[in-house]
Design a protein around this motif. Structure first.
Motif, mmCIF file in Angstrom:
data_model
loop_
_atom_site.group_PDB
_atom_site.id
_atom_site.type_symbol
_atom_site.label_atom_id
_atom_site.label_comp_id
_atom_site.label_asym_id
_atom_site.label_seq_id
_atom_site.Cartn_x
_atom_site.Cartn_y
_atom_site.Cartn_z
ATOM 1 N N PHE A 169 1.190 1.410 8.421
ATOM 2 C CA PHE A 169 1.396 2.854 8.501
ATOM 3 C C PHE A 169 0.079 3.598 8.301
ATOM 4 O O PHE A 169 -0.273 4.491 9.068
ATOM 5 C CB PHE A 169 2.418 3.284 7.452
ATOM 6 C CG PHE A 169 2.701 4.752 7.466
ATOM 7 C CD1 PHE A 169 3.573 5.301 8.394
ATOM 8 C CD2 PHE A 169 2.091 5.600 6.554
ATOM 9 C CE1 PHE A 169 3.841 6.651 8.412
ATOM 10 C CE2 PHE A 169 2.346 6.958 6.572
ATOM 11 C CZ PHE A 169 3.224 7.478 7.503
ATOM 12 N N ALA A 193 3.551 -3.526 5.597
ATOM 13 C CA ALA A 193 4.132 -2.406 6.335
ATOM 14 C C ALA A 193 3.406 -1.115 5.989
ATOM 15 O O ALA A 193 3.138 -0.282 6.861
ATOM 16 C CB ALA A 193 5.619 -2.280 6.005
ATOM 17 N N GLU A 194 3.059 -0.985 4.739
ATOM 18 C CA GLU A 194 2.336 0.224 4.338
ATOM 19 C C GLU A 194 0.943 0.259 4.939
ATOM 20 O O GLU A 194 0.468 1.305 5.371
ATOM 21 C CB GLU A 194 2.269 0.300 2.808
ATOM 22 C CG GLU A 194 3.632 0.490 2.164
ATOM 23 C CD GLU A 194 3.513 0.765 0.669
ATOM 24 O OE1 GLU A 194 2.538 0.299 0.058
ATOM 25 O OE2 GLU A 194 4.398 1.445 0.139
ATOM 26 N N PHE A 251 -1.399 9.507 1.517
ATOM 27 C CA PHE A 251 -0.772 10.611 0.796
ATOM 28 C C PHE A 251 0.645 10.859 1.277
ATOM 29 O O PHE A 251 1.503 11.289 0.504
ATOM 30 C CB PHE A 251 -1.606 11.887 0.937
ATOM 31 C CG PHE A 251 -2.759 11.945 -0.011
ATOM 32 C CD1 PHE A 251 -2.551 12.229 -1.347
ATOM 33 C CD2 PHE A 251 -4.051 11.696 0.412
ATOM 34 C CE1 PHE A 251 -3.607 12.272 -2.245
ATOM 35 C CE2 PHE A 251 -5.114 11.730 -0.471
ATOM 36 C CZ PHE A 251 -4.894 12.023 -1.808
ATOM 37 N N VAL A 252 0.899 10.628 2.545
ATOM 38 C CA VAL A 252 2.267 10.783 3.036
ATOM 39 C C VAL A 252 3.146 9.680 2.456
ATOM 40 O O VAL A 252 4.280 9.911 2.032
ATOM 41 C CB VAL A 252 2.299 10.757 4.577
ATOM 42 C CG1 VAL A 252 3.722 10.637 5.081
ATOM 43 C CG2 VAL A 252 1.642 12.003 5.142
ATOM 44 N N LEU A 253 2.582 8.486 2.410
ATOM 45 C CA LEU A 253 3.338 7.330 1.924
ATOM 46 C C LEU A 253 3.725 7.523 0.460
ATOM 47 O O LEU A 253 4.906 7.580 0.117
ATOM 48 C CB LEU A 253 2.479 6.082 2.094
ATOM 49 C CG LEU A 253 3.189 4.797 2.467
ATOM 50 C CD1 LEU A 253 4.230 5.040 3.537
ATOM 51 C CD2 LEU A 253 2.178 3.783 2.925
ATOM 52 N N ARG A 254 2.746 7.594 -0.373
ATOM 53 C CA ARG A 254 3.002 7.955 -1.768
ATOM 54 C C ARG A 254 2.429 9.350 -1.918
ATOM 55 O O ARG A 254 1.298 9.583 -1.533
ATOM 56 C CB ARG A 254 2.222 7.030 -2.698
ATOM 57 C CG ARG A 254 1.780 5.720 -1.997
ATOM 58 C CD ARG A 254 2.267 4.561 -2.738
ATOM 59 N NE ARG A 254 1.879 3.318 -2.107
ATOM 60 C CZ ARG A 254 0.844 2.579 -2.504
ATOM 61 N NH1 ARG A 254 0.083 3.002 -3.479
ATOM 62 N NH2 ARG A 254 0.599 1.428 -1.905
ATOM 63 N N GLY A 255 3.169 10.252 -2.447
ATOM 64 C CA GLY A 255 2.665 11.624 -2.481
ATOM 65 C C GLY A 255 1.779 11.883 -3.672
ATOM 66 O O GLY A 255 0.810 12.622 -3.611
ATOM 67 N N ARG A 291 8.838 12.533 3.137
ATOM 68 C CA ARG A 291 7.497 12.930 3.586
ATOM 69 C C ARG A 291 7.201 12.369 4.961
ATOM 70 O O ARG A 291 6.634 13.047 5.820
ATOM 71 C CB ARG A 291 6.454 12.451 2.575
ATOM 72 C CG ARG A 291 6.449 13.234 1.282
ATOM 73 C CD ARG A 291 5.249 12.867 0.434
ATOM 74 N NE ARG A 291 5.260 11.453 0.078
ATOM 75 C CZ ARG A 291 5.775 10.981 -1.052
ATOM 76 N NH1 ARG A 291 6.298 11.808 -1.945
ATOM 77 N NH2 ARG A 291 5.745 9.699 -1.301
ATOM 78 N N SER A 302 7.749 3.176 12.018
ATOM 79 C CA SER A 302 7.231 2.738 10.717
ATOM 80 C C SER A 302 8.238 3.016 9.618
ATOM 81 O O SER A 302 8.418 2.212 8.703
ATOM 82 C CB SER A 302 5.914 3.443 10.405
ATOM 83 O OG SER A 302 4.887 2.962 11.234
ATOM 84 N N THR A 335 10.680 0.283 9.141
ATOM 85 C CA THR A 335 10.107 -0.885 8.470
ATOM 86 C C THR A 335 9.944 -0.663 6.975
ATOM 87 O O THR A 335 10.022 -1.580 6.179
ATOM 88 C CB THR A 335 8.733 -1.217 9.076
ATOM 89 O OG1 THR A 335 8.823 -1.178 10.486
ATOM 90 C CG2 THR A 335 8.260 -2.583 8.623
ATOM 91 N N LEU A 336 9.710 0.599 6.621
ATOM 92 C CA LEU A 336 9.411 0.920 5.229
ATOM 93 C C LEU A 336 10.668 1.266 4.437
ATOM 94 O O LEU A 336 10.661 2.188 3.624
ATOM 95 C CB LEU A 336 8.428 2.094 5.170
ATOM 96 C CG LEU A 336 6.986 1.767 5.541
ATOM 97 C CD1 LEU A 336 6.192 3.018 5.813
ATOM 98 C CD2 LEU A 336 6.356 0.954 4.425
ATOM 99 N N MET A 341 -1.907 5.828 11.044
ATOM 100 C CA MET A 341 -2.295 7.228 10.890
ATOM 101 C C MET A 341 -3.790 7.401 11.129
ATOM 102 O O MET A 341 -4.230 8.399 11.688
ATOM 103 C CB MET A 341 -1.932 7.725 9.487
ATOM 104 C CG MET A 341 -0.449 7.977 9.286
ATOM 105 S SD MET A 341 0.191 9.119 10.529
ATOM 106 C CE MET A 341 -0.804 10.570 10.178
ATOM 107 N N ALA A 372 9.439 9.374 -0.362
ATOM 108 C CA ALA A 372 8.486 8.871 0.626
ATOM 109 C C ALA A 372 9.078 9.014 2.029
ATOM 110 O O ALA A 372 8.409 9.470 2.958
ATOM 111 C CB ALA A 372 8.139 7.418 0.336
#
Lengths: 172, 172
Positions: free
Chosen positions: A13, A9-10, A37-41, B128, B114, B117-118, A17, B125
């Motif tokens: 994403f 899933a990540e 960076f949005v996913l994990r900051g 963000r 997304s 799903t996440l 992007m 997260a």
DNA sequence: TATTTCGTTCAGTCTTGACTGAACGATGTG
DNA sequence: CACATCGTTCAGTCAAGACTGAACGAAATA
């Protein structure tokens, strides 16, 4: 576990992007970085970025600089570490909009400048050129307001408000 | 006289539009065509376009269709003539903005999808991701208002109405 | 029906830009 | 001072898209 291997899933994403940014005329890798960076900051080291996204160090260098110039990410120093670290900026999107705005303004200026030179043109022609210039002014005005909207309802600190979402999405 | 040879100032304008459109991710020839139609509005025959801009008929076909789809120009028939004719559309810019708007909406939808799903992601997260989605919403809202602005102060057909025309043009 | 005049389509060329990988300079470490 | 590590830069490769020119089908004319 979640260090060098990325969940599906990540990945979706991040790749998504990449495509969205690419559709906007930017390098796909810049989009992938932004997605990460949005996913994990949190701060990522230079090497982490190259390894996680499986891209060359050259691309990391080029695209982190690009995103840094855009104000999307910022370079941070960590004591005891020689590597550069990056994290998502506090206000990642403002400068993107600002850049769009500047481009519209430049276009409008260039067109009005041309209009001056084209004094030999008929009045209808000047009307049409004026409309074109006005079009770009409308665009720059819209981005200016978007900029204000971004500052106001940042959306970050105020997550799940009632939302006037049309929610027409559910229909499909 | 002014048929196959183009004045310098007009050439500059046409080429300038080519560059502006190209900077926006469109073919340069589409921009040149648009510039030509803004400059002189009147119906041009298919052959005229190829000759005046010195481009191939293939390019004329492709890019007139592109501009037609965008609503910038429209195909008109002239009695007694077999050739296709084109002229600047009544409202040339609305659909360009509308298309930008749709793209932003699509992006927002994809991101929110997304986010669902996440669900395994942490709350920061999701924050963000929410901010990112909000960013695209701000963009689509801005374009929506730009669309209204375009309809209102069209500038073309209603030149000197009672006026809220800024008319700041004369100043410079 | 044969012929001409359209506009479209498609293969081929060419330009542009992304991306890689190696070389390089800079900066800390032994 | 020698060495290792880091980030940048640059030549080279590769893919995407613009543009051309010719072939093609459609439609009007004779």
């Amino acid at each position: 576990m979640s260090c060098d291997m990325i969940q599906d899933a990540e990945t979706d994403f991040i790749e998504g992007m990449g495509l969205i940014l690419q559709a906007d005329g930017m390098p796909r890798i810049a989009g992938r970085l932004m997605g990460l960076f949005v996913l994990r900051g949190g701060p990522f080291s230079f090497a982490d970025l190259a390894e996680t996204l499986e891209i060359s160090r050259g691309s990391v260098s080029t695209n982190t600089r690009l995103l840094e110039d855009l104000g999307v990410i910022e370079r941070v120093a960590i004591r005891g570490e020689r590597q550069d670290y990056f994290r998502l900026a506090a206000d990642p999107y403002a400068q993107i909009v600002e850049r769009k705005r500047v481009r519209s303004i430049r276009a409008e200026e260039a067109i009005r400048r041309s209009a001056d030179t084209l004094s030999e043109a008929g009045p209808e022609a000047l009307d049409r050129i004026g409309s074109l210039a006005n079009f770009f002014r409308v665009l720059s005005d819209a981005t200016a307001r978007a900029l204000q909207d971004l500052e106001t309802k940042d959306g970050n600190a105020h997550p799940a408000r009632g939302t006037s979402t049309p929610s027409s999405i559910a229909a499909e």
